[in-house]
Motif scaffolding. Structure first.
Motif, PDB file in Angstrom:
ATOM      1  N   GLU A  77     111.134 -13.126  20.324  1.00  0.00           N
ATOM      2  CA  GLU A  77     110.213 -13.796  21.249  1.00  0.00           C
ATOM      3  C   GLU A  77     109.268 -14.740  20.524  1.00  0.00           C
ATOM      4  O   GLU A  77     108.978 -15.838  21.010  1.00  0.00           O
ATOM      5  CB  GLU A  77     109.417 -12.736  22.015  1.00  0.00           C
ATOM      6  N   LEU A  78     108.799 -14.323  19.353  1.00  0.00           N
ATOM      7  CA  LEU A  78     107.812 -15.100  18.605  1.00  0.00           C
ATOM      8  C   LEU A  78     108.445 -16.001  17.554  1.00  0.00           C
ATOM      9  O   LEU A  78     107.742 -16.774  16.901  1.00  0.00           O
ATOM     10  CB  LEU A  78     106.820 -14.155  17.926  1.00  0.00           C
ATOM     11  N   ASP A  79     109.752 -15.876  17.373  1.00  0.00           N
ATOM     12  CA  ASP A  79     110.469 -16.609  16.326  1.00  0.00           C
ATOM     13  C   ASP A  79     109.856 -16.311  14.953  1.00  0.00           C
ATOM     14  O   ASP A  79     109.623 -17.202  14.137  1.00  0.00           O
ATOM     15  CB  ASP A  79     110.470 -18.119  16.594  1.00  0.00           C
ATOM     16  N   ARG A  80     109.604 -15.033  14.709  1.00  0.00           N
ATOM     17  CA  ARG A  80     109.063 -14.584  13.426  1.00  0.00           C
ATOM     18  C   ARG A  80     110.098 -13.697  12.743  1.00  0.00           C
ATOM     19  O   ARG A  80     110.316 -12.565  13.167  1.00  0.00           O
ATOM     20  CB  ARG A  80     107.768 -13.808  13.628  1.00  0.00           C
ATOM     21  N   HIS A  81     110.706 -14.228  11.713  1.00  0.00           N
ATOM     22  CA  HIS A  81     111.792 -13.512  11.052  1.00  0.00           C
ATOM     23  C   HIS A  81     111.540 -13.286   9.561  1.00  0.00           C
ATOM     24  O   HIS A  81     112.348 -12.652   8.894  1.00  0.00           O
ATOM     25  CB  HIS A  81     113.095 -14.288  11.226  1.00  0.00           C
ATOM     26  N   GLU A  82     110.426 -13.791   9.039  1.00  0.00           N
ATOM     27  CA  GLU A  82     110.168 -13.734   7.605  1.00  0.00           C
ATOM     28  C   GLU A  82     109.830 -12.340   7.084  1.00  0.00           C
ATOM     29  O   GLU A  82     110.117 -12.031   5.924  1.00  0.00           O
ATOM     30  CB  GLU A  82     109.033 -14.699   7.233  1.00  0.00           C
ATOM     31  N   THR A  83     109.206 -11.510   7.923  1.00  0.00           N
ATOM     32  CA  THR A  83     108.753 -10.199   7.428  1.00  0.00           C
ATOM     33  C   THR A  83     109.514  -9.018   8.009  1.00  0.00           C
ATOM     34  O   THR A  83     109.277  -7.877   7.603  1.00  0.00           O
ATOM     35  CB  THR A  83     107.250 -10.011   7.720  1.00  0.00           C
ATOM     36  N   ILE A  84     110.421  -9.276   8.949  1.00  0.00           N
ATOM     37  CA  ILE A  84     111.147  -8.173   9.563  1.00  0.00           C
ATOM     38  C   ILE A  84     112.023  -7.461   8.523  1.00  0.00           C
ATOM     39  O   ILE A  84     112.320  -6.264   8.629  1.00  0.00           O
ATOM     40  CB  ILE A  84     111.974  -8.667  10.772  1.00  0.00           C
ATOM     41  N   GLY A  85     112.428  -8.199   7.486  1.00  0.00           N
ATOM     42  CA  GLY A  85     113.202  -7.597   6.405  1.00  0.00           C
ATOM     43  C   GLY A  85     112.378  -6.646   5.566  1.00  0.00           C
ATOM     44  O   GLY A  85     112.905  -5.660   5.035  1.00  0.00           O
ATOM     45  N   ILE A  86     111.076  -6.920   5.439  1.00  0.00           N
ATOM     46  CA  ILE A  86     110.191  -5.988   4.736  1.00  0.00           C
ATOM     47  C   ILE A  86     110.147  -4.670   5.503  1.00  0.00           C
ATOM     48  O   ILE A  86     110.209  -3.584   4.913  1.00  0.00           O
ATOM     49  CB  ILE A  86     108.777  -6.584   4.592  1.00  0.00           C
ATOM     50  N   ASP A  87     110.042  -4.770   6.834  1.00  0.00           N
ATOM     51  CA  ASP A  87     110.083  -3.563   7.669  1.00  0.00           C
ATOM     52  C   ASP A  87     111.343  -2.756   7.391  1.00  0.00           C
ATOM     53  O   ASP A  87     111.296  -1.527   7.263  1.00  0.00           O
ATOM     54  CB  ASP A  87     110.064  -3.944   9.153  1.00  0.00           C
ATOM     55  N   LEU A  88     112.468  -3.455   7.320  1.00  0.00           N
ATOM     56  CA  LEU A  88     113.751  -2.773   7.143  1.00  0.00           C
ATOM     57  C   LEU A  88     113.775  -1.983   5.840  1.00  0.00           C
ATOM     58  O   LEU A  88     114.169  -0.805   5.821  1.00  0.00           O
ATOM     59  CB  LEU A  88     114.889  -3.795   7.157  1.00  0.00           C
ATOM     60  N   VAL A  89     113.352  -2.613   4.759  1.00  0.00           N
ATOM     61  CA  VAL A  89     113.343  -1.933   3.464  1.00  0.00           C
ATOM     62  C   VAL A  89     112.347  -0.773   3.478  1.00  0.00           C
ATOM     63  O   VAL A  89     112.653   0.333   3.027  1.00  0.00           O
ATOM     64  CB  VAL A  89     112.990  -2.928   2.337  1.00  0.00           C
ATOM     65  N   ALA A  90     111.155  -1.034   4.011  1.00  0.00           N
ATOM     66  CA  ALA A  90     110.088  -0.035   3.997  1.00  0.00           C
ATOM     67  C   ALA A  90     110.506   1.262   4.662  1.00  0.00           C
ATOM     68  O   ALA A  90     110.195   2.365   4.166  1.00  0.00           O
ATOM     69  CB  ALA A  90     108.841  -0.588   4.683  1.00  0.00           C
ATOM     70  N   MET A  91     111.199   1.158   5.794  1.00  0.00           N
ATOM     71  CA  MET A  91     111.533   2.366   6.540  1.00  0.00           C
ATOM     72  C   MET A  91     112.427   3.315   5.750  1.00  0.00           C
ATOM     73  O   MET A  91     112.339   4.537   5.882  1.00  0.00           O
ATOM     74  CB  MET A  91     112.206   1.991   7.872  1.00  0.00           C
ATOM     75  N   SER A  92     113.284   2.761   4.890  1.00  0.00           N
ATOM     76  CA  SER A  92     114.175   3.615   4.097  1.00  0.00           C
ATOM     77  C   SER A  92     113.553   4.043   2.774  1.00  0.00           C
ATOM     78  O   SER A  92     113.646   5.208   2.383  1.00  0.00           O
ATOM     79  CB  SER A  92     115.503   2.898   3.826  1.00  0.00           C
ATOM     80  N   VAL A  93     112.911   3.100   2.054  1.00  0.00           N
ATOM     81  CA  VAL A  93     112.377   3.480   0.737  1.00  0.00           C
ATOM     82  C   VAL A  93     111.186   4.423   0.858  1.00  0.00           C
ATOM     83  O   VAL A  93     111.001   5.315   0.018  1.00  0.00           O
ATOM     84  CB  VAL A  93     112.019   2.241  -0.114  1.00  0.00           C
ATOM     85  N   ASN A  94     110.372   4.252   1.905  1.00  0.00           N
ATOM     86  CA  ASN A  94     109.279   5.206   2.109  1.00  0.00           C
ATOM     87  C   ASN A  94     109.813   6.592   2.428  1.00  0.00           C
ATOM     88  O   ASN A  94     109.205   7.601   2.071  1.00  0.00           O
ATOM     89  CB  ASN A  94     108.371   4.732   3.252  1.00  0.00           C
ATOM     90  N   ASP A  95     110.935   6.645   3.127  1.00  0.00           N
ATOM     91  CA  ASP A  95     111.542   7.936   3.465  1.00  0.00           C
ATOM     92  C   ASP A  95     112.017   8.687   2.224  1.00  0.00           C
ATOM     93  O   ASP A  95     111.766   9.887   2.072  1.00  0.00           O
ATOM     94  CB  ASP A  95     112.719   7.738   4.426  1.00  0.00           C
ATOM     95  N   ILE A  96     112.730   8.000   1.340  1.00  0.00           N
ATOM     96  CA  ILE A  96     113.260   8.717   0.171  1.00  0.00           C
ATOM     97  C   ILE A  96     112.154   9.013  -0.846  1.00  0.00           C
ATOM     98  O   ILE A  96     112.263   9.957  -1.634  1.00  0.00           O
ATOM     99  CB  ILE A  96     114.445   7.976  -0.483  1.00  0.00           C
ATOM    100  N   LEU A  97     111.084   8.222  -0.800  1.00  0.00           N
ATOM    101  CA  LEU A  97     109.932   8.482  -1.658  1.00  0.00           C
ATOM    102  C   LEU A  97     109.327   9.856  -1.389  1.00  0.00           C
ATOM    103  O   LEU A  97     108.807  10.512  -2.295  1.00  0.00           O
ATOM    104  CB  LEU A  97     108.875   7.390  -1.413  1.00  0.00           C
ATOM    105  N   VAL A  98     109.410  10.297  -0.140  1.00  0.00           N
ATOM    106  CA  VAL A  98     108.818  11.562   0.282  1.00  0.00           C
ATOM    107  C   VAL A  98     109.306  12.735  -0.571  1.00  0.00           C
ATOM    108  O   VAL A  98     108.575  13.701  -0.796  1.00  0.00           O
ATOM    109  CB  VAL A  98     109.123  11.791   1.781  1.00  0.00           C
TER     110      VAL A  98
END
Length: 348
Positions: A77-98
């Motif tokens: 909707e906002l045509d914002r695609h630059e940081t969505i990839g950071i979200d993708l990485v964060a969700m997995s690496v934060n999980d295994i960090l636990v």
């Protein structure tokens, strides 16, 4: 049966092989910046080769996978695609960090109906940025163009992270004891969870994300803030204070109420004090506009705490100092207590 007048190609069916090749060429420089010594080959092969070498005595691999969910709808909707990839990485690496794992490498899966090379490049550049922020290598992935599967201009993402931890250093919550201190690391916003409710509230409120503001910040900036990656500060803490960290909870789907119990022994619970941390304005806005009950807020959103760390009471001040030196905003948000049958595991 009538035969085609001219020979058909894959492009005629909606798949542009040349576009896929162009995307690979564009993302290679981004991926190259994320390489680690353990990676034996770069992007382009059928598989990635990664060696553990002789650094670990008894290495245990830890893996995780996730997506970004309906936050993608707001990106479209906002045509914002630059940081969505950071979200993708964060969700997995934060999980295994636990579990104490250091992320080694990451792979992504980008699928769409028709490949827009420019948009996909923006997305993958963000993925590479997230990998740099977490110290892991972007070793490859898959780009799938599937005509008819997705609306024009939309795509979906999945990510896969693999890390390693010494067997003796695995964090599993078994050493958590009554009286331990619960530390909370500040989130950057809603991260990548609860966006179906967020989108429902935005629609109900009838606001224009591109013009509405929370204080001096655009609402669009608030809801699209990328997920905070806690990897490097937490790894530094665990190296400087071996075995001090007893339990870690990544506050994702399920919020504080459902994620903290995942690391607690059966006999223990935690009490939290919400006044101990600053809640980002976006959560106040969401609760007010959606008339969301307190319990639902804590069950859906992180409410300002993206990661919970449990340490012994006498280690808390030192741990907070180290985390702050690494750039984290951290507070004492609660205490480990005895769990009584029939009561909640998280008391707020």
């Amino acid at each position: 049966m009538t035969k085609p007048v001219t020979p058909l190609t894959y492009r005629d069916a909606g798949v542009d092989i040349d576009a896929g090749d162009a995307l690979v060429d564009r993302i290679k420089p981004f991926a190259a910046r994320t390489m680690r010594p353990e990676v034996l080959n770069g992007i382009g092969g059928f598989g990635a080769l990664v060696s553990l070498g002789h650094r670990y005595k008894e290495p245990v691999l830890v893996s995780g996978t996730d997506g970004v969910g309906t936050k993608l709808k707001l990106a479209f909707e906002l045509d914002r695609h630059e940081t969505i990839g950071i979200d993708l990485v964060a969700m997995s690496v934060n999980d295994i960090l636990v579990q104490g794992a250091e992320p080694l490498f990451f792979l992504d899966y980008f699928k769409c109906g028709k490949l827009d090379v420019d948009r996909a490049t923006r997305v993958v550049k963000g993925i590479a940025q997230g990998c740099e922020m977490s110290g892991c290598a972007l070793v490859g992935g898959e780009t799938a163009e599937m005509p008819g599967m997705y609306p024009v201009g939309e795509y979906d993402l999945a990510g896969f992270a693999v890390g390693v931890v010494e067997r003796e250093a695995i964090i599993d919550g078994t050493t958590i004891a009554e009286g331990d201190t619960v530390l909370g690391l500040a989130s950057s916003g809603a991260h990548s969870n609860g966006y179906s409710l967020i989108r429902k509230i935005i629609k109900t409120a009838g606001v224009d994300l591109k013009t509405a503001k929370l204080g001096d910040t655009l609402l669009a900036d608030c809801v699209m803030a990328p997920t905070r990656i806690y990897v490097l500060p937490m790894l530094s803490l665990m190296r400087k204070m071996p075995r001090a960290v007893k339990g870690i909870a990544h506050i994702t789907g399920g919020g504080l109420l459902e994620n903290i119990p995942r690391v607690l022994p059966e006999s223990l619970a935690v009490t939290l004090n919400p006044s101990a941390w600053n809640r980002p304005l976006v959560f106040d806005w969401l609760q007010q506009e959606g008339a969301v009950a307190d319990h639902e807020m804590f069950r859906v959103f992180n409410c300002g705490i993206g990661m919970v760390v449990i340490v012994a009471k006498d280690k808390a001040n030192q741990a907070m100092t180290l985390l702050r030196e690494s750039g984290e905003t951290v507070s004492v948000i609660g205490e480990v207590v005895r769990h009584r049958a029939g009561e909640a595991k998280v008391v707020i």
